[in-house]
Write an enzyme that holds these catalytic residues in place. Structure first.
Site, PDB file in Angstrom:
ATOM      1  N   LYS A 127       0.843  -1.194   0.000  1.00  0.00           N
ATOM      2  CA  LYS A 127       0.000   0.000   0.000  1.00  0.00           C
ATOM      3  C   LYS A 127       0.874   1.239   0.000  1.00  0.00           C
ATOM      4  CE  LYS A 127      -1.617   2.394   3.302  1.00  0.00           C
ATOM      5  NZ  LYS A 127      -1.953   3.821   3.301  1.00  0.00           N
ATOM      6  N   ASP A 150      -3.273   4.346  -2.202  1.00  0.00           N
ATOM      7  CA  ASP A 150      -4.203   4.915  -1.224  1.00  0.00           C
ATOM      8  C   ASP A 150      -4.121   6.437  -1.288  1.00  0.00           C
ATOM      9  OD1 ASP A 150      -5.979   5.168   0.870  1.00  0.00           O
ATOM     10  OD2 ASP A 150      -4.457   4.810   2.420  1.00  0.00           O
ATOM     11  N   LYS A 167      -6.854   8.536  -1.668  1.00  0.00           N
ATOM     12  CA  LYS A 167      -8.041   9.164  -1.072  1.00  0.00           C
ATOM     13  C   LYS A 167      -8.480  10.386  -1.877  1.00  0.00           C
ATOM     14  CE  LYS A 167      -7.066   7.602   3.664  1.00  0.00           C
ATOM     15  NZ  LYS A 167      -5.754   6.965   3.462  1.00  0.00           N
ATOM     16  N   LEU A 168      -8.693  10.174  -3.159  1.00  0.00           N
ATOM     17  CA  LEU A 168      -9.080  11.277  -4.046  1.00  0.00           C
ATOM     18  C   LEU A 168     -10.408  11.890  -3.595  1.00  0.00           C
ATOM     19  CD1 LEU A 168      -8.153   9.591  -7.445  1.00  0.00           C
ATOM     20  CD2 LEU A 168      -6.780  11.202  -6.101  1.00  0.00           C
ATOM     21  N   ASP A 221     -12.506  15.470  -4.768  1.00  0.00           N
ATOM     22  CA  ASP A 221     -12.584  16.744  -5.471  1.00  0.00           C
ATOM     23  C   ASP A 221     -13.861  16.712  -6.301  1.00  0.00           C
ATOM     24  OD1 ASP A 221     -11.838  19.220  -6.860  1.00  0.00           O
ATOM     25  OD2 ASP A 221      -9.787  18.756  -6.231  1.00  0.00           O
ATOM     26  N   THR A 223      -9.960   5.875  10.455  1.00  0.00           N
ATOM     27  CA  THR A 223      -9.782   5.196  11.736  1.00  0.00           C
ATOM     28  C   THR A 223      -9.124   6.095  12.784  1.00  0.00           C
ATOM     29  OG1 THR A 223      -7.754   4.205  10.863  1.00  0.00           O
ATOM     30  CG2 THR A 223      -9.741   2.864  10.795  1.00  0.00           C
ATOM     31  N   GLY A 265       0.904  -1.281   8.730  1.00  0.00           N
ATOM     32  CA  GLY A 265       2.108  -0.499   8.489  1.00  0.00           C
ATOM     33  C   GLY A 265       3.110  -0.626   9.602  1.00  0.00           C
ATOM     34  N   ARG A 266       2.985   0.237  10.604  1.00  0.00           N
ATOM     35  CA  ARG A 266       3.984   0.330  11.665  1.00  0.00           C
ATOM     36  C   ARG A 266       4.266  -0.963  12.420  1.00  0.00           C
ATOM     37  NH1 ARG A 266       1.713   6.122  13.691  1.00  0.00           N
ATOM     38  NH2 ARG A 266      -0.066   5.372  12.495  1.00  0.00           N
TER      39      ARG A 266
END
Length: 226
Positions: free
Chosen positions: A33, A60, A62-63, A65, A116, A206-207
């Site tokens: 991702k 990712d 997150k468009l 507009d 989240t 991720g982390r």
């Protein structure tokens, strides 16, 4: 799609470090991702470089507009052959319809419902009176009616969404293994196993992997719980 539902979130400042980490854990994840931080830092070149790892790439972005702008942005990333792209459900039905129409044939378009990192208190300050759970379900209905492939939601909502959208594609971020690690800026978290059991199609992690002392061991451990 790879059968392994884990997509490693790679928002590292250095492209070589991101590629090296992805290659190290590639046998224990199902995809990569790449978020807004990565895309702004490395652009098309960075995405194409990450494709060399040999795993599906989830953009990712997150468009969010006006419909025409989002459609044009979707068309501009065709060459990158993403497996998944995100838009914001709060952009509205017309925006989501145009995003899906402009997407590549093999690209899943999924709508972000409630981040989240937000809870009821945050929603209240934005003038949204319903719970995060109910608001996520409302936006899931909108995304479904717009013809999208699925949504992004927390593991706390994915079970309820799946019950009303049987064939949807559900991406769940904000996951933390139940080993006492910090939630960071996430507020509505579950474990990867809980999200998978509730019906998640993709688990974004991720982390817990990228910042682990031993990322390979961390990826193996998470894979072993699924």
């Amino acid at each position: 799609m790879n059968h392994n539902p884990v997509y490693l979130a790679l928002d590292l400042p250095r492209l070589d470090a991101a590629e090296a980490l992805a290659r190290k854990v590639a046998g224990h994840i199902g995809g990569i991702k790449l978020g807004l931080e990565f895309f702004c830092a490395h652009g098309h070149h960075g995405v194409l470089q990450m494709h060399k790892v040999g795993l599906p790439v989830f953009l990712d972005l997150k468009l969010h507009d006006i419909p025409n702008t989002v459609a044009a942005a979707m068309q501009s990333i065709h060459v990158l052959e993403p497996a998944i792209v995100t838009v914001h459900a709060s952009g509205g039905r017309a925006m989501m319809e145009d995003a899906k129409a402009a997407a590549g044939e093999n690209c899943k378009v999924v709508a972000v419902t409630v981040l989240t990192s937000l809870d009821e208190g945050d929603l209240s300050t934005m003038g949204i009176g319903e719970s995060a759970h109910d608001h996520a379900l409302r936006l899931a209905d909108l995304a479904h009616s717009a013809g999208l492939d699925g949504i992004v939601c927390s593991g706390q909502e994915v079970g309820a969404v799946r019950r009303q959208w049987k064939d949807g594609y559900f991406v769940v971020p904000g996951l933390r293994p139940d080993d006492g690690k910090s939630k960071g800026d996430q507020k509505r978290t579950v474990t990867p196993r809980e999200a998978r059991d509730a019906g998640a199609s993709v688990l974004v992690i991720g982390r817990p992997i990228s910042r682990a002392e031993d990322p390979l061991a961390a990826a193996r451990a998470i894979e072993g719980t699924l």
